[in-house]
Design a protein around this motif. Structure first.
Motif, mmCIF file in Angstrom:
data_model
loop_
_atom_site.group_PDB
_atom_site.id
_atom_site.type_symbol
_atom_site.label_atom_id
_atom_site.label_comp_id
_atom_site.label_asym_id
_atom_site.label_seq_id
_atom_site.Cartn_x
_atom_site.Cartn_y
_atom_site.Cartn_z
ATOM 1 N N ASP A 132 0.798 -1.227 0.000
ATOM 2 C CA ASP A 132 0.000 0.000 0.000
ATOM 3 C C ASP A 132 0.831 1.277 0.000
ATOM 4 O OD1 ASP A 132 -2.327 -1.475 -0.046
ATOM 5 O OD2 ASP A 132 -2.624 -1.388 2.134
ATOM 6 N N ASP A 133 2.078 1.229 0.475
ATOM 7 C CA ASP A 133 2.882 2.449 0.538
ATOM 8 C C ASP A 133 3.671 2.713 -0.746
ATOM 9 O OD1 ASP A 133 4.583 0.291 1.010
ATOM 10 O OD2 ASP A 133 5.831 1.372 2.441
ATOM 11 N N ILE A 134 3.430 1.903 -1.770
ATOM 12 C CA ILE A 134 4.042 2.127 -3.076
ATOM 13 C C ILE A 134 2.922 2.398 -4.077
ATOM 14 C CG2 ILE A 134 5.361 1.083 -4.967
ATOM 15 C CD1 ILE A 134 6.929 -0.500 -2.874
ATOM 16 N N LEU A 135 3.036 3.541 -4.756
ATOM 17 C CA LEU A 135 2.057 3.890 -5.790
ATOM 18 C C LEU A 135 2.275 2.990 -6.997
ATOM 19 C CD1 LEU A 135 -0.063 5.827 -7.121
ATOM 20 C CD2 LEU A 135 1.903 7.142 -7.915
ATOM 21 N N TYR A 136 1.208 2.401 -7.479
ATOM 22 C CA TYR A 136 1.251 1.560 -8.680
ATOM 23 C C TYR A 136 0.256 2.139 -9.669
ATOM 24 C CZ TYR A 136 0.273 -2.378 -11.772
ATOM 25 O OH TYR A 136 0.091 -3.178 -12.879
ATOM 26 N N TYR A 137 0.708 2.353 -10.892
ATOM 27 C CA TYR A 137 -0.195 2.797 -11.957
ATOM 28 C C TYR A 137 0.050 1.953 -13.185
ATOM 29 C CZ TYR A 137 -2.558 5.472 -15.517
ATOM 30 O OH TYR A 137 -3.386 5.824 -16.547
ATOM 31 N N ARG A 138 -0.999 1.352 -13.692
ATOM 32 C CA ARG A 138 -0.911 0.557 -14.912
ATOM 33 C C ARG A 138 -1.377 1.405 -16.077
ATOM 34 N NH1 ARG A 138 -1.393 -2.398 -18.792
ATOM 35 N NH2 ARG A 138 -1.474 -4.569 -19.179
ATOM 36 N N PHE A 139 -0.515 1.534 -17.077
ATOM 37 C CA PHE A 139 -0.893 2.289 -18.270
ATOM 38 C C PHE A 139 -1.971 1.526 -19.025
ATOM 39 C CE2 PHE A 139 3.448 3.707 -17.399
ATOM 40 C CZ PHE A 139 3.238 5.068 -17.349
ATOM 41 N N LYS A 140 -2.896 2.258 -19.558
ATOM 42 C CA LYS A 140 -4.003 1.643 -20.298
ATOM 43 C C LYS A 140 -3.500 1.102 -21.628
ATOM 44 C CE LYS A 140 -7.229 3.691 -17.574
ATOM 45 N NZ LYS A 140 -6.615 3.518 -16.283
ATOM 46 N N ASP A 141 -3.971 -0.099 -21.982
ATOM 47 C CA ASP A 141 -3.704 -0.542 -23.339
ATOM 48 C C ASP A 141 -4.996 -0.956 -23.992
ATOM 49 O OD1 ASP A 141 -1.686 -3.091 -21.959
ATOM 50 O OD2 ASP A 141 -3.808 -3.357 -22.277
ATOM 51 N N GLY A 142 -4.893 -1.374 -25.188
ATOM 52 C CA GLY A 142 -6.087 -1.708 -25.939
ATOM 53 C C GLY A 142 -6.147 -0.916 -27.215
ATOM 54 N N THR A 143 -7.077 -1.273 -28.040
ATOM 55 C CA THR A 143 -7.205 -0.611 -29.329
ATOM 56 C C THR A 143 -8.224 0.508 -29.236
ATOM 57 O OG1 THR A 143 -8.850 -2.240 -29.962
ATOM 58 C CG2 THR A 143 -6.595 -2.654 -30.654
ATOM 59 N N ALA A 144 -8.178 1.374 -30.199
ATOM 60 C CA ALA A 144 -9.111 2.496 -30.259
ATOM 61 C C ALA A 144 -9.602 2.662 -31.692
ATOM 62 C CB ALA A 144 -8.426 3.771 -29.792
ATOM 63 N N ASN A 145 -10.819 3.131 -31.817
ATOM 64 C CA ASN A 145 -11.376 3.411 -33.139
ATOM 65 C C ASN A 145 -11.177 4.874 -33.478
ATOM 66 O OD1 ASN A 145 -12.375 0.865 -33.658
ATOM 67 N ND2 ASN A 145 -14.356 1.287 -32.742
ATOM 68 N N TRP A 146 -11.069 5.151 -34.759
ATOM 69 C CA TRP A 146 -10.963 6.513 -35.227
ATOM 70 C C TRP A 146 -12.259 6.848 -35.930
ATOM 71 C CZ3 TRP A 146 -10.019 8.481 -40.405
ATOM 72 C CH2 TRP A 146 -9.747 9.842 -40.417
ATOM 73 N N GLN A 147 -12.942 7.884 -35.499
ATOM 74 C CA GLN A 147 -14.219 8.348 -36.060
ATOM 75 C C GLN A 147 -15.237 7.217 -36.168
ATOM 76 O OE1 GLN A 147 -13.530 10.372 -39.757
ATOM 77 N NE2 GLN A 147 -12.645 12.146 -38.763
ATOM 78 N N HIS A 148 -15.273 6.359 -35.191
ATOM 79 C CA HIS A 148 -16.264 5.281 -35.097
ATOM 80 C C HIS A 148 -16.267 4.360 -36.305
ATOM 81 C CE1 HIS A 148 -17.627 7.458 -31.635
ATOM 82 N NE2 HIS A 148 -17.787 8.531 -32.368
ATOM 83 N N ASN A 149 -15.151 4.301 -36.980
ATOM 84 C CA ASN A 149 -15.027 3.419 -38.136
ATOM 85 C C ASN A 149 -14.419 2.108 -37.653
ATOM 86 O OD1 ASN A 149 -14.326 2.042 -40.439
ATOM 87 N ND2 ASN A 149 -13.468 3.815 -41.490
ATOM 88 N N ASN A 150 -15.183 1.040 -37.717
ATOM 89 C CA ASN A 150 -14.712 -0.244 -37.216
ATOM 90 C C ASN A 150 -13.572 -0.834 -38.039
ATOM 91 O OD1 ASN A 150 -16.485 -0.228 -35.102
ATOM 92 N ND2 ASN A 150 -18.103 -1.270 -36.250
ATOM 93 N N LEU A 151 -13.335 -0.298 -39.215
ATOM 94 C CA LEU A 151 -12.276 -0.837 -40.066
ATOM 95 C C LEU A 151 -10.917 -0.233 -39.744
ATOM 96 C CD1 LEU A 151 -14.164 -0.897 -43.497
ATOM 97 C CD2 LEU A 151 -13.844 -2.767 -41.864
ATOM 98 N N VAL A 152 -10.918 0.915 -39.097
ATOM 99 C CA VAL A 152 -9.661 1.592 -38.795
ATOM 100 C C VAL A 152 -9.403 1.454 -37.299
ATOM 101 C CG1 VAL A 152 -8.404 3.775 -38.863
ATOM 102 C CG2 VAL A 152 -10.045 3.226 -40.658
ATOM 103 N N ARG A 153 -8.376 0.693 -36.966
ATOM 104 C CA ARG A 153 -8.044 0.477 -35.562
ATOM 105 C C ARG A 153 -6.544 0.653 -35.388
ATOM 106 N NH1 ARG A 153 -12.082 -1.687 -32.730
ATOM 107 N NH2 ARG A 153 -10.787 -2.683 -31.170
#
Length: 161
Positions: free
Chosen positions: A18-39
């Motif tokens: 608890d006395d050590i700060l832990y932060y996990r960077f987010k990963d995963g894919t993202a869409n551009w302009q809600h276009n499912n073909l562009v990831r």
């Protein structure tokens, strides 16, 4: 069923006191302009960061079977960025390699790992090199999961340089 790398990451996180700060960077894919073909896949510098009040540690976590880990398992952008970040005051950049079959876990400074990768005629990092130039992270097996001595690892990182 979760892949073994994600299980290792979860076990690592649950091991952080608890006395050590832990932060996990987010990963995963993202869409551009809600276009499912562009990831695209986010290219984070590493998996997480730890801060104990004295040092900030950027850590890439790797879980691997066998007695060596291929260079290809560590992305080029991570080596490059971690290598740049290591020069900030009170900042350490490491790759933590868990050899699942051997039940051994090591913390390697990015400078040491990068130097080995540039100068070796090998295409992987053998466990012997990790034993030689890394910090061994003590672990304890529970029933199916592990706990890692993160507090001791942070102290050893501080005292190493």
């Amino acid at each position: 069923m979760k892949n073994k790398g994600k299980v290792f990451e979860e076990n690592f996180k649950k091991s952080v006191p608890d006395d050590i700060l832990y932060y996990r960077f987010k990963d995963g894919t993202a869409n551009w302009q809600h276009n499912n073909l562009v990831r695209f896949q986010a290219k984070n510098i590493c998996d997480c960061m730890l801060y104990d009040g004295d040092i900030l540690v950027f850590a890439e976590l790797k879980n691997h079977k066998g007695k060596s880990i291929p260079f290809s398992c560590i992305r080029e952008n991570q080596i490059k960025e971690l290598s740049m970040y290591q020069y900030y005051k009170n900042t350490k950049c490491v790759v933590i390699i868990n050899f699942e079959d051997l039940e051994e876990c090591y913390c390697l400074f990015i400078a040491d790992l990068s130097h080995f990768m540039r100068t070796s005629d090998r295409m992987s990092v053998p466990v012997e090199i990790c034993r030689e130039m890394g910090i061994k992270i003590e672990n304890k097996r529970l029933r199916t999961n592990y706990r890692y001595d993160i507090k001791k690892m942070m102290e050893e990182i501080k005292n190493a340089n």
